[in-house]
Design a protein around this motif. Structure first.
Motif, PDB file in Angstrom:
ATOM      1  N   MET A  28      74.089  72.948  26.677  1.00 35.25           N
ATOM      2  CA  MET A  28      74.021  71.613  26.093  1.00 35.25           C
ATOM      3  C   MET A  28      75.017  70.702  26.805  1.00 35.25           C
ATOM      4  O   MET A  28      76.024  71.151  27.336  1.00 35.25           O
ATOM      5  CB  MET A  28      74.348  71.657  24.592  1.00 35.25           C
ATOM      6  N   PHE A  29      74.732  69.423  26.812  1.00 34.20           N
ATOM      7  CA  PHE A  29      75.599  68.392  27.391  1.00 34.20           C
ATOM      8  C   PHE A  29      75.882  68.631  28.874  1.00 34.20           C
ATOM      9  O   PHE A  29      76.979  68.386  29.358  1.00 34.20           O
ATOM     10  CB  PHE A  29      76.904  68.280  26.597  1.00 34.20           C
ATOM     11  N   GLY A  48      72.122  66.400  26.651  1.00 38.26           N
ATOM     12  CA  GLY A  48      72.865  66.175  25.413  1.00 38.26           C
ATOM     13  C   GLY A  48      72.547  67.296  24.436  1.00 38.26           C
ATOM     14  O   GLY A  48      72.488  68.463  24.813  1.00 38.26           O
ATOM     15  N   TYR A  49      72.311  66.920  23.177  1.00 39.37           N
ATOM     16  CA  TYR A  49      71.862  67.908  22.199  1.00 39.37           C
ATOM     17  C   TYR A  49      70.417  68.317  22.515  1.00 39.37           C
ATOM     18  O   TYR A  49      69.613  67.476  22.909  1.00 39.37           O
ATOM     19  CB  TYR A  49      71.907  67.320  20.786  1.00 39.37           C
ATOM     20  N   GLY A  54      68.236  67.674  17.211  1.00 42.11           N
ATOM     21  CA  GLY A  54      68.033  66.249  17.001  1.00 42.11           C
ATOM     22  C   GLY A  54      68.146  65.384  18.234  1.00 42.11           C
ATOM     23  O   GLY A  54      67.932  64.170  18.173  1.00 42.11           O
ATOM     24  N   GLY A  55      68.505  65.972  19.375  1.00 40.04           N
ATOM     25  CA  GLY A  55      68.642  65.182  20.597  1.00 40.04           C
ATOM     26  C   GLY A  55      69.844  64.256  20.541  1.00 40.04           C
ATOM     27  O   GLY A  55      70.669  64.321  19.632  1.00 40.04           O
TER      28      GLY A  55
END
Length: 200
Positions: A28-29, A48-49, A54-55
């Protein structure tokens, strides 16, 4: 850390003593991952997420003004800041159980500088030191406010051990290898192709 809205508990895997039976499933990220740390394992990457969370990109930290030949760093809350002039002597990934627990991660990536390369910008009085009883070399310095690791000055050697994750820019050197590789976390696979050593 309990995440009530998701019905989940967030557990730093570096502190697990046994194999949880799962392996990392994604990154992630990656849109803000450290430039000195290449991702080599082939797992899915999300800037990102991921969608199931949830993005979104989360919250950015304040921008840092960079100076040529200087590598700045800071703790999570920003109370402590420092900078190093020039490049480190070496950078390496350490897989020993002490480093994994101290960083709550698969391994610690540390840079080693000379003491004279370090300048504290602010908050040196907020540095808290922990020396592990019975350990000849291991210690951990951290911010007394937010708990994030900060550079540790080793007076006996005249050097500074720096957690690379605390650096705000590229130190100009990538990890040279993996030390204590035979002590690595059972759930983590070393895929970077760098040399591996049983100890130092």
């Amino acid at each position: 850390m309990l995440l009530p809205g998701m019905g989940m508990v967030f557990v730093p895997a570096g502190n697990l003593q046994e194999d949880p039976g799962l392996r990392p499933q994604m990154h992630m990220f990656t849109g803000s991952h450290a430039s000195w740390y290449p991702i080599t394992d082939g797992l899915p990457q999300h800037e990102g997420y991921p969608p199931q969370f949830g993005g979104g990109m989360g919250v950015d930290r304040p921008k840092v003004l960079f100076k040529p030949g200087v590598t700045p760093g800071s703790c999570l809350c920003g109370a402590i800041a420092w900078e190093f002039t020039g490049k480190p002597e070496r950078v390496q990934n350490c897989h020993c159980s002490r480093c994994r627990r101290a960083r709550s991660a698969a391994h610690a990536t540390n840079a080693f500088y000379l003491r004279e390369q370090l300048s504290w910008i602010r908050g040196e009085s907020e540095v808290q030191s922990f020396s592990l009883p019975g350990a000849k070399y291991f210690g951990q310095d951290f911010c007394r406010r937010c708990g994030s690791p900060v550079p540790r000055v080793v007076a006996a050697t005249g050097r500074v051990v720096v957690p690379c994750g605390s650096l705000d820019s590229d130190p100009g050197m990538k990890p040279l290898g993996n030390i204590f590789a035979t002590s690595k976390a059972p759930w983590y696979e070393i895929t970077d192709g760098l040399p591996q050593w049983e100890a130092y």
